[in-house]
Design a protein around this motif. Sequence first.
Motif, PDB file in Angstrom:
ATOM      1  N   ASP A 116       0.843  -1.193   0.000  1.00  0.00           N
ATOM      2  CA  ASP A 116       0.000   0.000   0.000  1.00  0.00           C
ATOM      3  C   ASP A 116       0.876   1.240   0.000  1.00  0.00           C
ATOM      4  OD1 ASP A 116      -2.581  -1.452   0.450  1.00  0.00           O
ATOM      5  OD2 ASP A 116      -1.473  -2.088   2.238  1.00  0.00           O
ATOM      6  N   ARG A 117       0.293   2.331  -0.474  1.00  0.00           N
ATOM      7  CA  ARG A 117       1.011   3.604  -0.479  1.00  0.00           C
ATOM      8  C   ARG A 117       0.657   4.429   0.737  1.00  0.00           C
ATOM      9  NH1 ARG A 117       1.285   6.418  -6.460  1.00  0.00           N
ATOM     10  NH2 ARG A 117       2.412   4.626  -7.321  1.00  0.00           N
ATOM     11  N   LYS A 118       1.692   4.871   1.439  1.00  0.00           N
ATOM     12  CA  LYS A 118       1.490   5.738   2.595  1.00  0.00           C
ATOM     13  C   LYS A 118       1.990   7.119   2.168  1.00  0.00           C
ATOM     14  CE  LYS A 118       3.012   5.957   7.432  1.00  0.00           C
ATOM     15  NZ  LYS A 118       3.824   5.315   8.466  1.00  0.00           N
ATOM     16  N   ASN A 119       1.074   8.050   2.026  1.00  0.00           N
ATOM     17  CA  ASN A 119       1.427   9.359   1.465  1.00  0.00           C
ATOM     18  C   ASN A 119       1.782  10.369   2.535  1.00  0.00           C
ATOM     19  OD1 ASN A 119       0.564   9.022  -1.530  1.00  0.00           O
ATOM     20  ND2 ASN A 119      -1.118   8.168  -0.318  1.00  0.00           N
ATOM     21  N   TYR A 120       2.941  10.948   2.401  1.00  0.00           N
ATOM     22  CA  TYR A 120       3.284  12.095   3.256  1.00  0.00           C
ATOM     23  C   TYR A 120       4.495  12.785   2.648  1.00  0.00           C
ATOM     24  CZ  TYR A 120       7.073   9.291   5.462  1.00  0.00           C
ATOM     25  OH  TYR A 120       8.201   8.538   5.710  1.00  0.00           O
ATOM     26  N   PHE A 121       4.652  14.046   2.967  1.00  0.00           N
ATOM     27  CA  PHE A 121       5.811  14.756   2.448  1.00  0.00           C
ATOM     28  C   PHE A 121       6.837  14.994   3.541  1.00  0.00           C
ATOM     29  CE2 PHE A 121       8.349  18.529   2.061  1.00  0.00           C
ATOM     30  CZ  PHE A 121       9.065  18.193   0.930  1.00  0.00           C
ATOM     31  N   TYR A 122       8.063  14.650   3.225  1.00  0.00           N
ATOM     32  CA  TYR A 122       9.183  14.998   4.080  1.00  0.00           C
ATOM     33  C   TYR A 122      10.401  14.968   3.147  1.00  0.00           C
ATOM     34  CZ  TYR A 122      11.478  15.663   8.561  1.00  0.00           C
ATOM     35  OH  TYR A 122      12.183  16.205   9.611  1.00  0.00           O
ATOM     36  N   ASP A 145      12.821   1.964   3.267  1.00  0.00           N
ATOM     37  CA  ASP A 145      13.362   2.989   4.148  1.00  0.00           C
ATOM     38  C   ASP A 145      13.402   4.327   3.406  1.00  0.00           C
ATOM     39  OD1 ASP A 145      14.414   4.044   6.462  1.00  0.00           O
ATOM     40  OD2 ASP A 145      16.136   2.694   6.566  1.00  0.00           O
ATOM     41  N   ALA A 146      13.504   5.406   4.170  1.00  0.00           N
ATOM     42  CA  ALA A 146      13.638   6.743   3.586  1.00  0.00           C
ATOM     43  C   ALA A 146      15.107   7.154   3.617  1.00  0.00           C
ATOM     44  CB  ALA A 146      12.802   7.722   4.388  1.00  0.00           C
ATOM     45  N   GLY A 147      15.425   8.290   3.037  1.00  0.00           N
ATOM     46  CA  GLY A 147      16.806   8.791   3.036  1.00  0.00           C
ATOM     47  C   GLY A 147      17.162   9.397   4.386  1.00  0.00           C
ATOM     48  N   LYS A 148      18.273  10.109   4.406  1.00  0.00           N
ATOM     49  CA  LYS A 148      18.730  10.703   5.667  1.00  0.00           C
ATOM     50  C   LYS A 148      18.916  12.193   5.496  1.00  0.00           C
ATOM     51  CE  LYS A 148      21.597   7.270   7.827  1.00  0.00           C
ATOM     52  NZ  LYS A 148      22.944   6.766   7.837  1.00  0.00           N
ATOM     53  N   LEU A 149      18.539  12.944   6.516  1.00  0.00           N
ATOM     54  CA  LEU A 149      18.825  14.378   6.529  1.00  0.00           C
ATOM     55  C   LEU A 149      20.099  14.555   7.340  1.00  0.00           C
ATOM     56  CD1 LEU A 149      15.342  15.948   7.347  1.00  0.00           C
ATOM     57  CD2 LEU A 149      16.367  15.457   5.125  1.00  0.00           C
ATOM     58  N   VAL A 150      21.055  15.256   6.771  1.00  0.00           N
ATOM     59  CA  VAL A 150      22.302  15.481   7.495  1.00  0.00           C
ATOM     60  C   VAL A 150      22.379  16.969   7.829  1.00  0.00           C
ATOM     61  CG1 VAL A 150      24.800  15.201   7.427  1.00  0.00           C
ATOM     62  CG2 VAL A 150      23.334  13.652   6.099  1.00  0.00           C
ATOM     63  N   HIS A 151      22.277  17.258   9.134  1.00  0.00           N
ATOM     64  CA  HIS A 151      22.299  18.670   9.541  1.00  0.00           C
ATOM     65  C   HIS A 151      23.731  19.132   9.692  1.00  0.00           C
ATOM     66  CE1 HIS A 151      18.016  18.362  10.077  1.00  0.00           C
ATOM     67  NE2 HIS A 151      18.194  17.273  10.815  1.00  0.00           N
ATOM     68  N   SER A 152      24.050  20.232   9.078  1.00  0.00           N
ATOM     69  CA  SER A 152      25.414  20.760   9.121  1.00  0.00           C
ATOM     70  C   SER A 152      25.804  21.146  10.538  1.00  0.00           C
ATOM     71  CB  SER A 152      25.520  21.984   8.221  1.00  0.00           C
ATOM     72  OG  SER A 152      26.714  22.682   8.506  1.00  0.00           O
ATOM     73  N   ALA A 153      27.067  20.851  10.871  1.00  0.00           N
ATOM     74  CA  ALA A 153      27.553  21.218  12.199  1.00  0.00           C
ATOM     75  C   ALA A 153      28.018  22.671  12.200  1.00  0.00           C
ATOM     76  CB  ALA A 153      28.698  20.294  12.591  1.00  0.00           C
TER      77      ALA A 153
END
Length: 480
Positions: A77-83, A127-135
């Motif tokens: 099934d498709r689970k819809n959301y934006f991120y 799985d989704a990707g990763k957000l890498v927050h700058s230090a």
Amino acid sequence: MKWEVVMGLEVHVELATKTKIFCSCTTEFGGEPNTHCCPVCTGMPGTLPVFNRQVLEYAVRAGLALNCDITRYNKFDRKNYFYPDLPKAYQISQLYLPFAQNGHVDLKLKSGKTSQIRIHEIHMEEDAGKLVHSAYDDSTYLDYNRCGIPLIEIVSEPDFREAEEVTAYLSKLKSVFEYLGISDCRMEEGSMRADVNLSVRPEGSTEFGTRTEMKNINSLRAIERAIAYESKRQIELIEDGGKVVQETRRWDDAKGESYAMRSKENAQDYRYFPEPDIPPLSISEEEIQHYIDITPEFADAKAERFMKDFGLSEEDADIIAASKNLAYIFEETVKLCDSPSEVRFWIMSQVLYYANEKNLDLEKLSISPEKFAEFVKFITGGKVTRQAGKQVFEQLMFGGTDFDVAAYIKENELEAVEDTGLIDSTVKAVIDANPKAVEQYKGGGTKIMGFFVGQVMKQLKGKADPAAVNKAVLDALEKL
Ligand code: ADP
Ligand code: MG
Ligand code: ZN
């Protein structure tokens, strides 16, 4: 009032297939950002996913190991959301027909108590990707390498009542999946991630309280702390006349506190609908029977056998058998040297010491059973003392594949002192140098024996048999 804590877990486990769930990109951990990607896993318009059937094999084997009913006819099934970590703006998951349901996991707790946690369902998803927050500044970078790595999500019933059950459950999942070879379950690398749903209620109550969800806590230690913090927060809130709000909270392990992230969404918010791009899957009875036939021996059965065949205590057997690699090293070494208690001694003392000290992953340790057995024979044959053996063992663990046990012992003169003349003369020297201690001994202070033995052992660099030294000291003192 007395409060009862109620918890349910949602555990995501990355499956160790070579390629992703809907494309042929590699699943390897790490790599330069955005190099393990293609148009399919980055959600380019017009691309079509193709299901990697190995995912189903791994998933079904996990489901069987957790005593679930396996759904013979599977759909996505498709689970819809934006991120931003989800380039397609939907995740392919399973809502209506998860592949496994109604399972259970039996736990053994430290107090000897047992408990059972029921599994509501297990489903497959990407799985989704990763957000890498700058230090350095406010930027956030996107790494899509993880997009499309196959996951199973194991949803438990709200059956947990204490933190120890949670950590025992996660350790058991890790052990079972490692034995199956379907995941490495490394919480620090994110290949196993647990969301803890927690509520409190007055003891004796039959209704559940409102729960909060703590997402992706990345170590067992952090989970214990998060549970303690959140139970206390909810109890204090209610006792002060407040109400728990259903929300998702983030645990900050450095600060030791959690804070609200967002109010919890419901299934309706995701506008789930059947995934139109992937045909339903069916699993045959033969296939399921085959997976049952190739089920390995898991930790519980192995521990029983180690107790029965090798005389291990229950505690030691449980620790060694929980790790597939440790159990392998133990059993193979015992086969070659036939001294289970000595092999046990080195694993329980040195291997676990270093694993703890250096934070090593037991599954990644490589200790050659041949060399380990050769080493044990030096010890059991009285050629090297345990004291001096520690130095050899460290090399056995970290000296690389070229490490030569016999040559190392020789080069470093670690052979046991068998020369009784040398032991006797050392004893005499120690006695002569410590007249006060001798007085004490004569005055009935037999505890001082340990001091003499320790001094002699020290002078002989731990290379003499402690029993022989003990006897030599006693003889010498009695003759005075
Ligand atoms: P959702 O669909 O909102 O994610 P689920 O019914 O799937 O909710 O439950 C998610 C997880 O939360 C499950 O592991 C479940 O056991 C747990 N859970 C549900 N209700 C409670 C509660 N009142 N207290 C603690 N855990 C709960
Ligand atoms: Mg859920
Ligand atoms: Zn891809």
